[in-house]
Design a protein around this motif. Structure first.
Motif, mmCIF file in Angstrom:
data_model
loop_
_atom_site.group_PDB
_atom_site.id
_atom_site.type_symbol
_atom_site.label_atom_id
_atom_site.label_comp_id
_atom_site.label_asym_id
_atom_site.label_seq_id
_atom_site.Cartn_x
_atom_site.Cartn_y
_atom_site.Cartn_z
ATOM 1 N N MET A 239 8.908 7.180 -3.408
ATOM 2 C CA MET A 239 8.914 8.626 -3.149
ATOM 3 C C MET A 239 10.359 9.134 -3.060
ATOM 4 O O MET A 239 11.068 8.853 -2.094
ATOM 5 N N GLU B 191 3.143 0.860 2.294
ATOM 6 C CA GLU B 191 2.460 1.695 1.318
ATOM 7 C C GLU B 191 3.426 2.460 0.419
ATOM 8 O O GLU B 191 3.126 2.722 -0.744
ATOM 9 N N ARG B 192 4.570 2.844 0.976
ATOM 10 C CA ARG B 192 5.525 3.604 0.171
ATOM 11 C C ARG B 192 6.924 3.416 0.731
ATOM 12 O O ARG B 192 7.112 2.977 1.862
ATOM 13 N N ILE C 113 3.837 -0.347 -4.963
ATOM 14 C CA ILE C 113 4.222 0.478 -3.828
ATOM 15 C C ILE C 113 4.557 1.855 -4.375
ATOM 16 O O ILE C 113 4.920 1.986 -5.557
ATOM 17 N N ILE C 114 4.414 2.880 -3.574
ATOM 18 C CA ILE C 114 4.775 4.233 -4.002
ATOM 19 C C ILE C 114 6.255 4.451 -3.735
ATOM 20 O O ILE C 114 6.708 4.296 -2.604
ATOM 21 N N THR D 193 5.217 4.076 5.860
ATOM 22 C CA THR D 193 6.290 4.343 4.904
ATOM 23 C C THR D 193 7.588 3.734 5.416
ATOM 24 O O THR D 193 7.910 3.873 6.596
ATOM 25 N N GLU E 98 5.058 11.282 -6.077
ATOM 26 C CA GLU E 98 5.199 11.926 -4.779
ATOM 27 C C GLU E 98 6.666 12.318 -4.591
ATOM 28 O O GLU E 98 7.559 11.683 -5.155
#
Length: 286
Positions: free
Chosen positions: A213, A146-147, A210-211, A122, A234
């Protein structure tokens, strides 16, 4: 996971980690010194937390508080911390680095990502300090994060909601390969690298996804507005309450920290009831 929403709780103690899991958190971001925004946890803390919780534990890799422009010696510390956290059971890594011009430090991030693999990574709230978040997001996508954790470039996720919504919409655009921003200042030499060169570093292309958050000041009073207004799946919170120290003898004349730190005999601990409430709110949104 609350029927589609995943809650990550940032913690800096074993008690908080246990409370986070009891409250229904799906993942822990493990730090030391949340008063400084979180720095790298000790290996002892990581080991004991891993002994007591079953949910994934992502370790913060940040050698100090302050900005995200790192010296060569600090980079060496970060690489060693990544190696140690991996070897002692971390399930993921949280990190970030910027160049002096306010762009993502792509060269350093490639090195740190390669050191972190195969763990998921992250990019933390260094993102909120970038000059151009739209360009920075595309950079993170190309690098293979990933995020990204973000308050939308503002003091809290609620105040940064318009940008968070924009970022979530941005990553929904399907791409067939790496996206090159129009303003690729500071990225020359990276986007021109062949896929084989990226594979050699352990970095895989995120292919436009991509996440995003949201995190920063999320509470039971604003979570519904943030999730509904952003479209995020998320969210990140600390959900802490003050806990009085068990010390009976107290020296009120001495403080171990700076003037703006927590009171010496008050501890901040993740609150099970707050975490359960946040989970319930997220579940009821669906």
């Amino acid at each position: 996971m609350a029927d589609g929403f995943l809650m990550e709780v940032c913690v800096d103690s074993v008690e908080s980690a246990i409370n986070a899991e009891r409250g229904g958190a799906c993942r822990i971001e493990l730090c030391s010194s949340l008063m400084e925004g979180g720095i790298t946890p000790s290996i002892g803390l990581l080991q004991v937390v891993k002994q007591h919780v079953q949910i994934p534990v992502f370790a913060m890799i940040r050698p100090r508080g302050g900005d995200f422009l790192y010296s060569d010696r600090e980079v060496e510390v970060m690489k060693r911390d990544i190696h140690l956290c991996k070897s002692h059971g971390a399930d993921g890594v949280v990190m970030g680095a910027l160049s002096e011009d306010g762009s993502v430090d792509t060269e350093l991030c490639v090195e740190l990502l390669a050191a972190s693999r195969p763990l998921p990574v992250t990019f933390h709230r260094a993102f909120d300090m970038v000059r151009d978040p739209v360009v920075a997001l595309e950079t993170l996508i190309a690098l293979g994060f990933e995020r990204v954790l973000t308050s939308g470039g503002d003091t809290s996720a609620l105040e940064g909601l318009p940008l968070i919504k924009k970022l979530v919409e941005q990553v929904c655009i399907e791409a067939t390969g790496l996206i090159v921003p129009e303003d690729n200042t500071g990225l020359s030499g990276f986007y021109s690298r062949p896929a084989s060169a990226l594979s050699a570093t352990g970095v895989t292309g995120a292919r436009g996804r991509i996440i995003v958050m949201p995190g920063g000041g999320i509470t039971e009073r604003n979570l519904q507005r943030i999730l509904e207004g952003s479209g995020a799946q998320e969210f990140h919170c600390s959900a802490r309450s003050s806990k009085d120290s068990a010390m009976k003898f107290r020296n009120s004349c001495v403080s171990m920290g700076v003037a703006l730190s927590n009171p010496e005999y008050a501890l901040k601990v993740s609150d099970v009831s707050k975490i359960r409430t946040l989970n319930a709110i997220a579940k009821n949104i669906l």
